[in-house]
Design an enzyme around this catalytic site. Sequence first.
Site, mmCIF file in Angstrom:
data_model
loop_
_atom_site.group_PDB
_atom_site.id
_atom_site.type_symbol
_atom_site.label_atom_id
_atom_site.label_comp_id
_atom_site.label_asym_id
_atom_site.label_seq_id
_atom_site.Cartn_x
_atom_site.Cartn_y
_atom_site.Cartn_z
ATOM 1 N N LYS A 249 -90.852 -47.313 55.593
ATOM 2 C CA LYS A 249 -91.181 -45.933 55.297
ATOM 3 C C LYS A 249 -92.599 -45.644 55.770
ATOM 4 O O LYS A 249 -92.959 -44.540 56.125
ATOM 5 C CB LYS A 249 -91.019 -45.835 53.786
ATOM 6 C CG LYS A 249 -91.473 -44.688 53.067
ATOM 7 C CD LYS A 249 -90.602 -44.254 51.923
ATOM 8 C CE LYS A 249 -90.929 -44.620 50.517
ATOM 9 N NZ LYS A 249 -90.274 -43.823 49.539
HETATM 10 N N1 GLU Z 1 -87.696 -40.914 43.732
HETATM 11 C C1 GLU Z 1 -86.859 -41.912 44.319
HETATM 12 C C2 GLU Z 1 -87.302 -42.183 45.746
HETATM 13 O O1 GLU Z 1 -88.018 -41.388 46.323
HETATM 14 C C3 GLU Z 1 -85.427 -41.466 44.353
HETATM 15 C C4 GLU Z 1 -84.586 -42.292 43.527
HETATM 16 C C5 GLU Z 1 -83.157 -41.881 43.377
HETATM 17 O O2 GLU Z 1 -82.582 -41.225 44.249
HETATM 18 O O3 GLU Z 1 -82.653 -42.219 42.343
HETATM 19 O O4 GLU Z 1 -86.944 -43.178 46.303
#
Ligand code: GLU
Length: 472
Positions: A249
Amino acid sequence: MTAKKTEVRVRIAPSPTGYFHVGGARTALFNWLFAKHHGGKFILRIEDTDLERSKKIFEEDIITSLQWLGLDWDEGPIRQTDRLNIYEKHLRQLLEKGSAYYCFCTKEELEAERQGMLAQGFAPKYSGKCRKLTADEVRANQKKALASVIRFRIPETRVDFTDIIRGNISFDGALIGDIVIAKDLRSPLYNFAVVVDDAEMAISHVIRGEEHLANTPRQIFIQEALGFSRPKYAHLPLILNPDRSKMSKRFSATALHEYKDHGYLSEALVNFIAFLGWHPKDDKEILSIEELIKEFDLERVQKAGAVFNVDKLDWLNAQYLKKLTAKELAKALAVAPTEDNFKIIELTRERMKKLTDFKALTEFFYELPDYDSKLLVWKSSPRRAILENLREEEKLLGGLKSDDFTRAESEKLLLPLAEARGRGDTLWPLRAALSGQEASPGPFEIMDALGKKETLRRIQIAIDKLASHEEN
Ligand code: GLU
């Protein structure tokens, strides 16, 4: 009586702690396609509970990237920081029923505990020391203002769930250990907030990246403690670099806006991203958004990592560029919609893989680059002959009226000369004079786009270059 089919409600829940990347876009697209396919709802939730790392600029980047891709949402953006009262209510509930407890262990204590477990050959996990504190002890510690967090009591049982892509999955709660779910009543952490939100927002399917697979048992335990029902789960395969290493990422080249800046069309990128782990029943490679909605299903998503192949993206982008009209291309390229620009676009589009190629391919139309007189000479032809040919061409073209300065007319005028004196000695220098480059479209196409005045000016420059060389 037939049971009412539950409505499909899916979400993407990005954390605004970095630029929106291809992995996030793939999760968004698969959720969006799934919602559209089933006539359901797609919800955008911004998971901004990490106050230090969350930034407005990243939230804006998420929103503009989704808009650019055309992935519109039905509800949201919902920000977790606007929902602290809701989390607090559920945290209190867990504390009251003993499913969660305050933990006062210091960083140093936890680290010593960890090292001890490692030394004994155990996988480290929290010992559960503060589970045993009485209500009075907790109050006394709080009175002393000792730092604390809120931990969830992970049951020491197995948890089994079915993943639509991966099948049956089982984790042992006894190996997980009690996890921190909040720093305090107003500072919930991811695994807890996500459970509350998915339940409150009636999410039917949690579709997200494989990196969250290990979070799922933790979330299911919390769900069960709160009496929530379980959504269906689908964990999407990792996206891999061409060498099959994990695509990070943090890898700046994978921020979505960079693809826009590098001249990719959003339609091509959507088509490309749809194939990162999924493919339709037949071997079609170009699918419109309507076709993707119609064909998409989670059952066809693969388990194995999906390789990100830039050559494939370039190929797709070129296919999508070909479909655009000159007018649409002018808009995408942000050039004025003039007849001259349309001509230049038509001459260049075949060789464009990306919108950004346009500038390099067409710069010479707008400004003649400086070049060496050697460029004008075809193979080892004598310079004299080249100079004479260019003078003759200048004379012939000079006789054409500006209005007649079309490709057909100039061909009619110059092709007999080319036949008589040799195409290499006549058309090569002309093309080189007009473009100032080794490679370009043919001279008649360029003349058509440049018009009479600019054509003659450029031929004159070539003549001057050759003539001055003659004199020296
Ligand atoms: N906030 C999490 C992320 O950005 C997402 C998690 C989820 O989809 O449960 O990876």
